[in-house]
Scaffold this motif. Structure first.
Motif, mmCIF file in Angstrom:
data_model
loop_
_atom_site.group_PDB
_atom_site.id
_atom_site.type_symbol
_atom_site.label_atom_id
_atom_site.label_comp_id
_atom_site.label_asym_id
_atom_site.label_seq_id
_atom_site.Cartn_x
_atom_site.Cartn_y
_atom_site.Cartn_z
ATOM 1 N N GLU A 93 0.824 -1.211 0.000
ATOM 2 C CA GLU A 93 0.000 0.000 0.000
ATOM 3 C C GLU A 93 0.856 1.257 0.000
ATOM 4 O OE1 GLU A 93 -3.524 2.206 2.607
ATOM 5 O OE2 GLU A 93 -3.214 0.038 2.808
ATOM 6 N N MET A 96 1.955 1.976 -3.487
ATOM 7 C CA MET A 96 0.874 2.568 -4.269
ATOM 8 C C MET A 96 0.668 4.033 -3.919
ATOM 9 S SD MET A 96 -2.340 0.046 -5.060
ATOM 10 C CE MET A 96 -2.953 1.279 -6.229
ATOM 11 N N ARG A 97 0.696 4.335 -2.642
ATOM 12 C CA ARG A 97 0.481 5.725 -2.224
ATOM 13 C C ARG A 97 1.637 6.620 -2.687
ATOM 14 N NH1 ARG A 97 -3.881 6.604 0.511
ATOM 15 N NH2 ARG A 97 -4.988 4.845 1.462
ATOM 16 N N GLU A 114 -8.292 6.424 -4.086
ATOM 17 C CA GLU A 114 -8.465 5.604 -2.890
ATOM 18 C C GLU A 114 -9.187 4.301 -3.223
ATOM 19 O OE1 GLU A 114 -7.263 5.963 0.103
ATOM 20 O OE2 GLU A 114 -6.261 7.863 -0.360
ATOM 21 N N ILE A 117 -6.692 1.986 -4.842
ATOM 22 C CA ILE A 117 -5.779 1.458 -3.828
ATOM 23 C C ILE A 117 -6.447 0.328 -3.059
ATOM 24 C CG2 ILE A 117 -4.605 1.979 -1.650
ATOM 25 C CD1 ILE A 117 -3.988 4.754 -2.792
#
Length: 213
Positions: A93, A96-97, A114, A117
């Motif tokens: 995660e 990805m962020r 969001e 994600i």
């Protein structure tokens, strides 16, 4: 271009539907089930935030054959001196962020939301998506993530907070998995990946490899 319904998980067949732009469909949703089906068919989402979801299968397709990987002398030196260290699937995660937040040259904003994600994290938990993390001085400085379909790694996005971080991570990954993945899907052209050996191939040639189990 086909309009998708949120009530049915469906895509047009990319082996028989050939829109000139590569734009296969619009609409639908970003559920893990729909995203997983898309990647199995060779389709991926790419759109601007706040706009309709767009689904693509471009022709030609930008890919890397692992045995065509190009490593410059400067990158060989960086890897030899172990400037960076690498992990996998430890901070999916966070990768990805970082891809969502770190600015890219010639790109204004990001398609990563969001909702996207959340869905990709679920796919990762199911063993369908993976990440590579690049470290320097115990800090996460680069990485990328993607989906694994049969013997193809479908790269989604990468980030780099220091020079050469994502490139080093990509080279490390390709060399490690060159006997496992027949192809690395890079989706659309970038000079960054072209310098590493990626090139265009016909869509149907890509799909033939993707569909081979």
């Amino acid at each position: 271009m086909v309009q998708l319904s949120e009530n049915e998980i469906f895509f047009p067949d990319p082996t028989s539907y050939h829109p000139l732009t590569g734009l296969m469909a619009y609409g639908g949703d970003l559920s893990p089930e729909r995203i997983w089906l898309a990647y199995q068919l060779g389709i991926f989402p790419w759109y601007n935030p706040g706009e309709e979801i767009l689904w693509w299968c471009p022709d030609p397709r930008f890919v890397l054959y692992p045995d065509e990987l190009k490593i410059s002398k400067s990158m060989r030196k960086i890897l030899r001196h172990e400037v960076f260290t690498f992990t996998e699937n430890q901070y999916f995660e966070e990768v990805m962020r970082s891809c969502m937040q770190v600015p890219r040259k010639d790109q204004d904003g990001t398609w990563i939301s969001e909702e996207l994600i959340s869905s990709f994290v679920q796919l990762h938990q199911e063993g369908k998506a993976m990440s590579v993390e690049v470290w320097k001085n115990k800090a996460l400085v680069g990485g990328f993530y993607g989906v694994v379909v049969n013997n193809v790694f479908c790269g989604e996005s990468m980030f780099s907070k220091v020079s050469n971080a994502s490139k080093a991570g990509f080279i490390h990954f390709v060399e490690k998995y060159k006997n496992e993945f027949e192809l690395i899907d890079c989706q659309i052209h970038s000079e960054h990946l072209e310098s590493l050996g990626a090139r265009m191939i016909p869509k149907l040639a890509y799909l033939k490899i993707l569909y081979t189990k």
